[in-house]
Design a protein around this motif. Sequence first.
Motif, mmCIF file in Angstrom:
data_model
loop_
_atom_site.group_PDB
_atom_site.id
_atom_site.type_symbol
_atom_site.label_atom_id
_atom_site.label_comp_id
_atom_site.label_asym_id
_atom_site.label_seq_id
_atom_site.Cartn_x
_atom_site.Cartn_y
_atom_site.Cartn_z
ATOM 1 N N PHE A 111 0.833 -1.207 0.000
ATOM 2 C CA PHE A 111 0.000 0.000 0.000
ATOM 3 C C PHE A 111 0.866 1.255 0.000
ATOM 4 C CE2 PHE A 111 -2.576 3.245 2.172
ATOM 5 C CZ PHE A 111 -3.711 3.228 1.381
ATOM 6 N N VAL A 112 1.911 1.251 0.817
ATOM 7 C CA VAL A 112 2.826 2.396 0.859
ATOM 8 C C VAL A 112 3.561 2.550 -0.471
ATOM 9 C CG1 VAL A 112 4.926 3.275 1.950
ATOM 10 C CG2 VAL A 112 3.093 2.353 3.360
ATOM 11 N N VAL A 113 4.000 1.422 -1.044
ATOM 12 C CA VAL A 113 4.687 1.485 -2.345
ATOM 13 C C VAL A 113 3.746 2.048 -3.411
ATOM 14 C CG1 VAL A 113 5.674 0.073 -4.185
ATOM 15 C CG2 VAL A 113 6.321 -0.348 -1.821
ATOM 16 N N TYR A 114 2.504 1.604 -3.403
ATOM 17 C CA TYR A 114 1.538 2.047 -4.421
ATOM 18 C C TYR A 114 1.317 3.551 -4.338
ATOM 19 C CZ TYR A 114 -2.875 2.448 -6.969
ATOM 20 O OH TYR A 114 -3.851 2.827 -7.847
ATOM 21 N N TYR A 115 1.032 4.053 -3.146
ATOM 22 C CA TYR A 115 0.730 5.478 -3.026
ATOM 23 C C TYR A 115 1.985 6.347 -3.067
ATOM 24 C CZ TYR A 115 -4.184 4.622 -2.312
ATOM 25 O OH TYR A 115 -5.494 4.259 -2.509
ATOM 26 N N THR A 116 3.150 5.783 -2.775
ATOM 27 C CA THR A 116 4.389 6.537 -2.981
ATOM 28 C C THR A 116 4.643 6.755 -4.468
ATOM 29 O OG1 THR A 116 5.334 5.627 -0.941
ATOM 30 C CG2 THR A 116 6.866 6.552 -2.553
ATOM 31 N N ILE A 117 4.468 5.700 -5.248
ATOM 32 C CA ILE A 117 4.636 5.836 -6.699
ATOM 33 C C ILE A 117 3.569 6.766 -7.262
ATOM 34 C CG2 ILE A 117 4.659 4.581 -8.887
ATOM 35 C CD1 ILE A 117 5.642 2.142 -7.376
ATOM 36 N N GLU A 118 2.352 6.694 -6.733
ATOM 37 C CA GLU A 118 1.297 7.577 -7.207
ATOM 38 C C GLU A 118 1.630 9.036 -6.911
ATOM 39 O OE1 GLU A 118 -3.536 7.529 -7.140
ATOM 40 O OE2 GLU A 118 -2.493 7.306 -5.230
ATOM 41 N N SER A 119 2.157 9.323 -5.720
ATOM 42 C CA SER A 119 2.555 10.692 -5.381
ATOM 43 C C SER A 119 3.713 11.160 -6.256
ATOM 44 C CB SER A 119 2.947 10.763 -3.897
ATOM 45 O OG SER A 119 1.874 10.382 -3.070
ATOM 46 N N PHE A 120 4.643 10.265 -6.531
ATOM 47 C CA PHE A 120 5.762 10.609 -7.408
ATOM 48 C C PHE A 120 5.264 10.959 -8.814
ATOM 49 C CE2 PHE A 120 8.926 9.073 -10.536
ATOM 50 C CZ PHE A 120 9.950 9.965 -10.251
#
Length: 676
Positions: free
Chosen positions: A430-439
Amino acid sequence: MFKIVDRFVLKTFLPLFAMSFSVCWFIVVMQFLWRYVDELVGKGLGVFVLCKIIFYAAMSFIPMSLPLGILLASLMTFGNLGERLELLALKASGFPLYRIMRPLFLLIGVMSILLFQFQNDWMIQAQVRMWTLVLSAKYAAPEMEITEGVFYTGIPGYSLYAQHRDPSGRMEQLMVYDMSRGYLNPRIIRADSGRLVMDKSKTFLVLKLYNGQSYENLRAQSYNTSEEPIPYMLPRFTYSETFIAHNTNINYQDEKQLGGLYISKNLSQLNYSIDSTARLLDSARAVITDGIDRDLLSTHYQSFAYGITDTATFIKQREELTALSLRIQEAKPHEKANGDSLLILSSATDSLRVIQAAVSTLERTKNQASFAKDEDDNSFYYFRTYSQEWHRKFTASVACLIFFLIGAPLGAIVRRGGIGMPVIVSIFFFVVYYTIESFGDNMLRSETIPVWLGMWLSNLVLLPVGLFLTYKSNQDSSSLNAEAYVMFFRKLFGYRGVRNVEYQEVSIEEVDYKQATLDLGTLLEQTETLRTSPLFQSPIIRVWSNASDQAKLRDLSTALDDLVESLRHSTSRLLVSKLKDLPLLPKHFSPLLPEQSKYGWIMSFILPYSIPMTLYFSRLRKHLLGDLETTKRTLLALQEEVMSIQKGTREQENEQENQTDETNPIYANQLQPNLS
């Protein structure tokens, strides 16, 4: 048509999904409440209004919590099936993993379609009503909005600053800018302390100030600047009250005021808005580009501005231009190529005028470019927000399928049920998904990448991961077995485990103890030779040049395995138990050390690589020396035990021979006369 297996998998998944989705949904909604608690608490809002805000917020955050709930539920479902060996039983019955996943994949596909419909219709109404209530409550009690060290401008015509604010509402070191009479005639007030109180009718505010001083002009100012002094007064006061007309009752905002925002538009409306803003953006950029190009060209090819109507000025400028042309013609060739030489040839007045004109032109061009950039950013903001919201209606639905493709195979691989491990893995992805989304969101804001790529970047990154995990888990590949990686790193750092030798109650093969004695002697010699070899006794830096001694280690390891294989059929329990004490020696010193010494020498000079590897070899050699010492002691113990077995075997054979001779009739007749 669903079969028994499909019903069983759905029956296992649905309760876990209901639990995990509820927990994730609750956490996301609480995060919203923690963020806006200061704007909602203490505003006189009724319980019904607060419940409406929470309900609409909960509806708005379903697209964020649903993928996480699916990931957690799929991990727990297949982890429980693997832990209870039910997944193994299904595979043994001929059901591959993708067949077991099929009913859940279809169910989540239906959820994704419903989520898209929810985002395109019902969630729009929930978001509009939620933000309408939040914005209405924001200005309900302005005295609760004042923050320490920040100017508060929520009251029209006033700006308040408090250096410190107590929980009771008392403010210290106050500064008030009263601009109710216009920005050109402000009244500035400084006070040691004060309060902002709301009357019972909630139609005006009372600003109570203690021990302060105010500044106020006695004559109204205007935009025309004048050097004439303006009279003012600085009265001091011990207590002062200022009544501010401000209706602090909750006035609900009109929902139509949010109609132009992206949150209030469905898919077709977003398409229309994107098309309109794209045309506006393209036309604005074309006009701005033409204007800047025209200004740059005119600046590059500029000339003196002759006054056509003013003949005297025209003649004077013409004479200056002619004189400047003559000076340029008389200049040397190398001076003509130098732009600074023009200023040297011209007079100081001409040079100053040229420099001032150039600076003025650059400032004007810079201001125009800055204004054009602001206009372009404003146009691109609307285009970007509409495009983001259009793609977001699809990305959340696709994320549900991707998270299932990640969670189900991982649960089958980990094979651990419960909550602990699934929660950790779910939070990680979940953190990886939304980190990439924010990037991706930050990159598309700067127009580094297209809008569609920024919005789909997280899905594009995690989709291959889900497909790879599904393929590997369906093939039962050992590359995803965590124990295999643990064993690899244990071997890499010198931990090879314990030799496993089991005693056999029935032994078919006879052990040759004489040959075993010879083998033990040979192994003792090989162990001592290897232990005293340069690979283990020379300075650690010379390990690179003694790589050829690895062959001795390989031969010793192979010989020990052969010895164990030959003696494990022994009937002596003590001998078999001593075989377990033999360490598991590797076939080579390290896979990172070359077999040939010349290559080892070359690698030893690569300092960024050789220094940490030399330290690693030092630790590895120390561990192997300990194993060789243990091998030597165990071989001596085995040698004694084998010799003891041989001695016992010889004594037993002699006793059997004696017993055989005594029962022989010929031998008994020979002894009869002597007995008589």
